[in-house]
Design an enzyme around this catalytic site. Structure first.
Site, short mmCIF file in Angstrom:
data_model
loop_
_atom_site.label_atom_id
_atom_site.label_comp_id
_atom_site.label_asym_id
_atom_site.label_seq_id
_atom_site.Cartn_x
_atom_site.Cartn_y
_atom_site.Cartn_z
N ASN A 7 0.86 -1.18 0.00
CA ASN A 7 0.00 0.00 0.00
C ASN A 7 0.90 1.23 0.00
O ASN A 7 1.49 1.58 1.02
CB ASN A 7 -0.88 -0.06 1.26
CG ASN A 7 -1.88 1.07 1.33
OD1 ASN A 7 -1.85 2.00 0.51
ND2 ASN A 7 -2.76 1.02 2.30
N ARG A 91 -2.69 -2.01 -3.44
CA ARG A 91 -3.84 -1.12 -3.29
C ARG A 91 -3.65 0.06 -4.24
O ARG A 91 -2.62 0.73 -4.20
CB ARG A 91 -3.93 -0.61 -1.85
CG ARG A 91 -5.08 0.33 -1.70
CD ARG A 91 -5.12 0.99 -0.36
NE ARG A 91 -6.20 1.94 -0.34
CZ ARG A 91 -6.17 3.09 0.32
NH1 ARG A 91 -5.11 3.43 1.03
NH2 ARG A 91 -7.20 3.89 0.28
N HIS A 180 -12.42 4.06 -0.63
CA HIS A 180 -12.47 3.14 0.53
C HIS A 180 -13.26 1.88 0.16
O HIS A 180 -13.83 1.22 1.04
CB HIS A 180 -13.20 3.78 1.74
CG HIS A 180 -12.45 4.87 2.42
ND1 HIS A 180 -13.08 5.95 2.99
CD2 HIS A 180 -11.12 5.05 2.65
CE1 HIS A 180 -12.18 6.76 3.54
NE2 HIS A 180 -10.99 6.24 3.34
N ARG A 241 -10.28 17.21 5.62
CA ARG A 241 -11.08 17.55 4.43
C ARG A 241 -12.45 18.07 4.83
O ARG A 241 -13.05 17.58 5.79
CB ARG A 241 -11.27 16.32 3.54
CG ARG A 241 -10.00 15.78 2.94
CD ARG A 241 -10.32 14.73 1.88
NE ARG A 241 -9.13 13.99 1.52
CZ ARG A 241 -8.96 12.68 1.74
NH1 ARG A 241 -9.92 11.96 2.29
NH2 ARG A 241 -7.84 12.10 1.38
N GLU A 363 -8.74 -4.01 5.36
CA GLU A 363 -8.66 -3.95 3.90
C GLU A 363 -7.55 -4.83 3.36
O GLU A 363 -7.67 -5.44 2.31
CB GLU A 363 -8.35 -2.51 3.46
CG GLU A 363 -9.43 -1.52 3.74
CD GLU A 363 -8.90 -0.10 3.73
OE1 GLU A 363 -8.84 0.48 2.65
OE2 GLU A 363 -8.55 0.42 4.81
#
Ligand code: ADP
Length: 382
Positions: A7, A91, A180, A241, A363
């Site tokens: 990742n 990923r 996601h 964010r 994940e």
């Protein structure tokens, strides 16, 4: 069978070696501050931290080399040869409309990921660097790309199209993609298991609350709507964010503050959210401490955060018609039970038959499983 999950972030590479049958991870770690002074490696073997040190790591290629070397190290690693790795799962954040599932990396796949770098300039280039590094350093190992956007490719057109002139969708592929995806899929699989029902028979709302936050409506195992959009900026309030905002605020601020496009991008992506509202931190732990000390803006940031999750659950309940469970996950979702409890209490009358669950997301395990499943359908190349 061992699968390595990679990742890549802009200045970090996380790696996790999985034994997919036992779902155990014999080795994992992270290299941080790549390309900067004081790059560091934190390596764990069987859960114990074996190496935490500063080293030189100029780029993602060198990071992959460091990972390969430590995995075959006689004491710190667990492999006798790099060929012990059956497959590598990468990923990748943005797969556009092209990729709807795990995909074997070939030249055309690399070209597509490169193409989508325009849509994910911070995320896709490092993933690509990691893939290219692995192709050189593990030349005989199959590589699989797992896209964050793939799970949301089942959204209907009316959920993913924005209300802007259609020509811009055709010309620039401007639409909701959602992110996601691997986490939402994992959470939905686990939630169905907890409900003891086949996933095809349940409707779920999955709530991923990490540094980035997103929420999805999942109908019978398929994503039908999600809060992140063309980029990960839309939707819930996040660490830094802004999430949903009237686009007019953007033009207004650009005029008033004389912001360039890059500056307003920086404000909305890196200086807003929990950090921007509270002025304290983007980290929920710091915010909870500040709230205890009576900090009003920290409280406000927390309240906006929870309120927006509540609103989305209401909206997605309407989208789904019937909701079997709302499942909270990731750093905040797994560790701040008061958020789930407050929302559950508030929605009790509206959703009397809905279970509110906490699910630990993983994940990387799902990336390993997808990689394993895909490489097993392809004949061995050597
Ligand atoms: P990422 O999106 O980077 O994977 P994580 O899923 O690790 O993020 O979530 C990071 C967020 O989780 C941070 O806001 C952090 O404060 C919060 N978090 C992690 N552990 C706790 C905890 N024990 N209590 C409260 N918040 C936590």
């Amino acid at each position: 069978m061992l699968i390595l999950v990679i990742n890549c972030g802009s200045s970090s590479v996380k790696y996790n070696l999985f034994d997919v049958e036992s779902e155990k991870s014999p080795c994992k770690g992270v290299i941080e501050r790549i390309g900067q002074k004081g790059a560091s490696l934190d390596h764990k073997k069987n859960g114990a931290s074996l190496q935490k040190e500063q080293l030189s790591c100029r780029n993602h290629y060198e990071a992959i080399e460091i990972i390969a070397n430590i995995l075959i190290h006689p004491e710190k690693g667990v492999l006798s040869s790099l060929l012990d790795v059956a497959g590598i799962g990468h990923r990748v954040v943005h797969g556009g409309e092209e990729f709807k599932a795990a995909t074997l990396v070939k030249e055309d796949v690399i070209n597509h990921i490169e193409k989508f770098s325009e849509l994910a300039p911070l995320h896709n280039p490092p993933s690509l660097a990691g893939i290219k590094g692995c192709l050189k350093i593990f030349p005989d190992v199959k590589q699989v790309a797992i896209f964050d956007t793939a799970f949301h490719q089942t959204m209907p057109e009316y959920a993913y199209c924005y209300g802007i002139p259609y020509e811009f969708y055709k010309k620039y592929a401007i639409r909701r993609y959602g992110f996601h995806g691997t986490s939402h899929r994992y959470i939905s699989i686990k939630a169905a298991e907890l409900l003891k029902k086949p996933i095809a028979e349940v409707n779920l709302i999955t709530v991923h609350l990490g540094n980035g936050c997103s929420i999805s409506a999942i109908e019978g195992g398929k994503s039908v709507d999600t809060s992140m959009g063309f980029t990960p900026l839309e939707g819930l309030l996040m660490g830094t964010r802004a999430g949903d905002i009237d686009p007019a605020v953007v033009f207004f601020l650009m005029k008033k503050e004389n912001f360039t496009v890059e500056q307003i991008d920086d404000v909305l992506n890196k200086k807003s959210g929990l950090l921007g509202v509270s002025g304290v931190s983007n980290d929920m732990r710091d915010l909870l401490d500040a709230i205890k000390e009576g900090n009003h803006r920290a409280r406000l940031a927390y309240d906006i955060f929870v309120y927006r999750i509540k609103k989305y659950i209401g909206a997605y309940s309407a989208v789904l018609g019937r909701v079997n469970a709302v499942a909270f996950s990731a750093g905040i979702g797994e560790n701040v039970p008061e958020i789930k409890e407050e929302i559950e209490k508030h929605l009790k009358e509206m959703l009397p038959n809905t279970k509110f669950l906490t699910v630990k997301t993983n994940e990387e395990l799902l990336i390993a499983k997808d990689t394993y499943a895909l490489i097993n359908t392809i004949p061995a190349c050597k």
